[in-house]
Scaffold this motif. Structure first.
Motif, PDB file in Angstrom:
ATOM      1  N   GLU A   1       0.853  -1.187   0.000  1.00 31.34           N
ATOM      2  CA  GLU A   1       0.000   0.000   0.000  1.00 31.34           C
ATOM      3  C   GLU A   1       0.891   1.240   0.000  1.00 31.34           C
ATOM      4  OE1 GLU A   1      -2.982  -0.068   3.058  1.00 31.34           O
ATOM      5  OE2 GLU A   1      -3.595  -2.131   2.598  1.00 31.34           O
ATOM      6  N   VAL A   2       1.098   1.795  -1.188  1.00 32.18           N
ATOM      7  CA  VAL A   2       2.016   2.923  -1.341  1.00 32.18           C
ATOM      8  C   VAL A   2       1.549   4.127  -0.532  1.00 32.18           C
ATOM      9  CG1 VAL A   2       2.969   4.560  -3.009  1.00 32.18           C
ATOM     10  CG2 VAL A   2       2.802   2.138  -3.597  1.00 32.18           C
ATOM     11  N   SER A   3       0.240   4.327  -0.440  1.00 29.00           N
ATOM     12  CA  SER A   3      -0.265   5.483   0.306  1.00 29.00           C
ATOM     13  C   SER A   3       0.126   5.399   1.774  1.00 29.00           C
ATOM     14  CB  SER A   3      -1.784   5.577   0.169  1.00 29.00           C
ATOM     15  OG  SER A   3      -2.420   4.409   0.693  1.00 29.00           O
ATOM     16  N   ARG A   4       0.149   4.185   2.336  1.00 28.50           N
ATOM     17  CA  ARG A   4       0.586   4.018   3.730  1.00 28.50           C
ATOM     18  C   ARG A   4       2.069   4.378   3.864  1.00 28.50           C
ATOM     19  NH1 ARG A   4      -3.715   2.883   7.383  1.00 28.50           N
ATOM     20  NH2 ARG A   4      -4.977   1.174   6.556  1.00 28.50           N
ATOM     21  N   THR A   5       2.866   3.882   2.920  1.00 32.46           N
ATOM     22  CA  THR A   5       4.295   4.183   2.966  1.00 32.46           C
ATOM     23  C   THR A   5       4.520   5.690   2.890  1.00 32.46           C
ATOM     24  OG1 THR A   5       4.813   2.062   1.923  1.00 32.46           O
ATOM     25  CG2 THR A   5       6.515   3.759   1.846  1.00 32.46           C
ATOM     26  N   ASP A   6       3.821   6.348   1.998  1.00 26.91           N
ATOM     27  CA  ASP A   6       3.972   7.804   1.859  1.00 26.91           C
ATOM     28  C   ASP A   6       3.516   8.528   3.118  1.00 26.91           C
ATOM     29  OD1 ASP A   6       5.045   7.559  -0.641  1.00 26.91           O
ATOM     30  OD2 ASP A   6       3.174   7.968  -1.716  1.00 26.91           O
ATOM     31  N   GLU A   7       2.461   8.038   3.767  1.00 28.04           N
ATOM     32  CA  GLU A   7       2.022   8.640   5.022  1.00 28.04           C
ATOM     33  C   GLU A   7       3.096   8.467   6.099  1.00 28.04           C
ATOM     34  OE1 GLU A   7      -0.545  10.315   8.093  1.00 28.04           O
ATOM     35  OE2 GLU A   7      -0.126  10.618   5.963  1.00 28.04           O
ATOM     36  N   GLY A   8       3.719   7.301   6.133  1.00 30.95           N
ATOM     37  CA  GLY A   8       4.805   7.088   7.092  1.00 30.95           C
ATOM     38  C   GLY A   8       5.969   8.020   6.827  1.00 30.95           C
TER      39      GLY A   8
END
Length: 712
Positions: free
Chosen positions: A443-450
């Motif tokens: 989930e790229v969006s999770r990585t970007d949020e992190g």
């Protein structure tokens, strides 16, 4: 021939949070962890002694505990304890074209893989250990040079059915899923793990042991051997007795394995085996999960503690814990519902229930012999373990209402423990959790949020070195290598091989090669068994012209981890370039056995056999490359070129056309397609020539074709 790219060493689901002493709150928490009244917990140097030593004085308890499922959580598979049906039916992975079966030869047991892309492919691993008490399933481990791997097939005992191991149907890990410390610590007594090497152990005990719940026993043994202990003591503080802990600490003893979180982060100074009974579990880990309500339909297989805490029974009782119903020293699998009903009836007397429901339709269900669990704690299936059912520990009046839960992928991650929900550390922990969760699930969006959370939180300074590493790692994953470097440099202040390896890769990617050699050597000096680091180091040495040194690293990696396909592939490719065809063939065949669908390996083997004049073998390898990667331009081009060279233009043409359609910049495809049309005197040769000129106008082959077809 194609060389393998670098191997980015990943991280496990459980991570160490590296927080420096400058973080005052965390330092205070660390001090508090040592203040338990139990001496074997207060002194972290106390060693483990093993179950055999405990049994010398506590023989009756040990014999009873041996019947408990926890004592049977990991053991060697032998003819005496084999309950499965052998051989298994064939289990098929339709997507990948793999098939599996389990079979027995004499007193030995195996799991075998075949592949539809090559009739010659056969990969076999011997079963070494069984994981699981067998109440729901028995899954299996293979061993290779101390490394433990989960095997693809599991025997589901409730249905007496062979099927894929949990998670394999969605994503077939084949024989590559290492068994990390995070799994071992809850399925076994404390092993001797090899430092910094995922899934490798010098010693593997069998089954969860006494000290998992009582803490290390050396101090207790020493005290009683010296005659310093007394049976009249109210509490023997030389070893933890959970009966003398408050309720929350009692629960933590169980929750070390029976509390579920989507992401588990270990705190500063903690490792997989450092939790001590009698200390708060929240001092050991931080837990994060998507913010979704408790489900009445979805139950995790290790959600027992969370579900129990939802129960009115638990909330109304100041003393209820797991051991209220479960004797931790006694197996209860075959004792029937009366065993648990007796506990229910200590609070819910049958006479009171009969009176309460006398005039209702439920009267017959509330007698002294009724099965309380069948209605109030029903067996339910879990998406995490197919073909099995588990007792739901949320004690309640079960309704038939179906609750539709929100999509977890759209819900923010929230902390389980109150200490992690606010304060200066909250965003750092949440950022780390998002990166782990996003990387595990793609989930790229999770990585970007992190990345966003850690960028902001770490800007204020501090010594969160694991957070710095995760931020750098995530930026590398997202292709932001230059932004990753300063974070990886800070993380590498604590010399951990994984961090040194990743920093070396970042330096290579940004052209800063002066320190790369020393970083790889430093990582290997800390742990020579890291085969993936050797592969990366070998690739760097090869690109630097140090071919002999590169060959040595590849060979060492292949010896250390024989199932590491990249080591064999890189070794074989290097040897092929050096003209050592025989040795190259051996290495590449091993790589193909480990990764049969890999187009690069098949392409190099095809080229090798073609150079030897073994055209039938070459064709088989090129065909296997296309079978494994039907949309890979190089694989299509290799097979098409082979047919072209064999004079079979009819077979060659569609393959070459597909190759350039898949990859319009594929120069070899345009060149060979132009040759094919030119030989057929087909006017399309001029069109494909122009495409080749557009892609690579200075390529000498293209210029030669232009001169031949256009006369200049």
């Amino acid at each position: 021939m194609v060389s393998r790219t670098l191997l980015l060493v990943g991280f496990a689901a459980l991570l160490t949070l590296a927080v420096g002493a400058c973080n005052k709150q965390e330092a205070e928490n660390a001090d508090q962890r040592t203040k338990s009244p139990f001496e074997n917990v207060a002194d972290r140097s106390v060693s483990y002694v093993g179950d055999a030593t405990c049994g010398q004085c506590h023989g009756d308890v040990a014999a009873s505990y041996a019947t408990h499922g926890m004592a049977q959580s990991l053991y060697e598979l032998t003819p005496e304890n084999a309950v499965e049906s052998w051989p298994s039916p064939v289990v098929e992975d339709v997507t990948g074209g793999y098939t599996y079966r389990a079979y027995r030869e004499g007193d030995r047991f195996f799991q075998e893989e075949t592949w539809s892309g090559s009739s010659a492919h056969r990969l076999v691993y011997e079963v070494r250990y069984v994981v699981g008490s067998g109440s729901a399933a028995r899954t299996y481990l293979g061993e290779e040079n101390g490394r433990l791997y989960q095997l693809p097939l599991t025997f589901y005992t409730q249905e007496r059915r062979w099927e894929f191991s949990p998670g394999y149907r969605a994503q077939n890990a084949r024989f590559e899923r290492l068994v990390p410390d995070a799994c071992m610590t809850c399925h076994n007594a404390t092993p001797d793990p090899v430092a910094f090497v995922e899934g490798k152990y010098d010693r593997v005990p069998q089954g969860i042991g006494c000290e998992q719940c009582h803490g290390p026993g050396a101090l207790h043994v020493e005290k009683h051997l010296e005659g310093l202990g007394s049976e009249s003591e109210a509490v023997d503080y030389s070893i933890v007795n959970p009966d003398h802990l408050d309720r929350e600490l009692q629960l933590d003893v169980c929750q070390q394995c029976h509390l579920q979180g989507s992401v588990i982060l270990r705190r500063e100074g903690e490792d997989a085996y450092s939790y001590r009974p009698g200390t708060p579990f929240s001092d050991h880990v931080a837990l994060f999960s998507p913010d979704v309500p408790t489900s009445v339909t979805e139950v995790g297989i290790i959600s027992h503690a969370e579900r129990m805490k939802e129960s009115a029974c638990y909330q109304a009782s100041p003393a209820m814990t797991c051991t209220t119903c479960h004797d931790p020293h006694d197996g209860f699998r075959d004792k029937g519902p009366a065993y648990f009903n007796a506990t229910c009836q200590t609070c819910h007397a049958p006479a009171d229930l009969s009176a309460q429901f006398a005039q209702t339709e439920f009267a017959a269900q509330h007698t002294a012999t009724a099965n309380c669990q069948s209605c109030h704690m029903p067996k339910v299936e879990s998406h995490e373990a197919p073909h099995s059912s588990f007792t739901d520990h949320w004690i309640r009046v079960v309704r038939d209402t179906i609750t539709t839960l929100p999509d977890a992928s759209k819900s923010p991650l929230v902390a389980y423990f109150a200490r992690d929900k606010s304060g200066p550390e909250a965003d750092i922990l949440r950022g780390m959790a998002n990166i782990v969760y996003g990387s595990q699930r793609g989930e790229v969006s999770r990585t970007d949020e992190g990345i966003r959370l850690l960028d902001a939180a770490l800007a204020g300074g501090g010594q969160w070195l694991e957070a710095e590493y995760l931020l750098g790692f995530a930026q590398m994953q997202r292709g932001r290598v230059r932004e990753a470097v300063p974070h990886l440099e800070r993380a590498a202040r604590e010399p951990i091989p994984e961090r040194l390896n990743t920093l070396a890769q970042a330096y290579e990617a940004t052209g800063r090669t002066t320190r790369v050699d020393s970083l790889y050597r430093a990582a290997l000096a800390l742990q020579p068994d890291l085969a993936t680091v050797r592969v990366n180091y070998g690739r760097f040495l090869e690109s630097s012209g140090r071919v002999a040194d590169a060959q040595s690293q590849y060979a060492a990696a292949a010896r250390e981890q024989p199932s590491l396909a990249q080591a064999h592939y890189n070794l074989g490719t290097l040897l092929l370039r050096q003209g050592d065809v025989s040795a190259a063939e051996t290495a590449l065949l091993r790589a193909a056995q480990l990764q049969p669908a890999d187009a690069q390996t098949r392409g190099n083997l095809g080229a090798l056999y073609a150079s030897k004049g073994a055209m039938d073998e070459a064709r088989k390898q090129f065909e296997a490359g296309v079978a494994g990667s039907p949309n890979d331009a190089t694989a299509l081009g290799n097979l098409g070129t082979f047919y072209l060279n064999q004079g079979d233009a009819d077979r060659a043409e569609p393959l070459l056309v597909r190759a350039v359609e898949r990859q319009p910049g594929y120069v070899d495809g345009w060149v060979n397609l132009t040759l094919l049309y030119a030989r057929k005197q087909d006017q399309r040769a001029l069109t494909t020539l122009q495409r080749a000129l557009d892609v690579a106008p200075s390529d000498p082959r293209v210029r030669q074709l232009a001169q031949a077809l256009r006369g200049g």
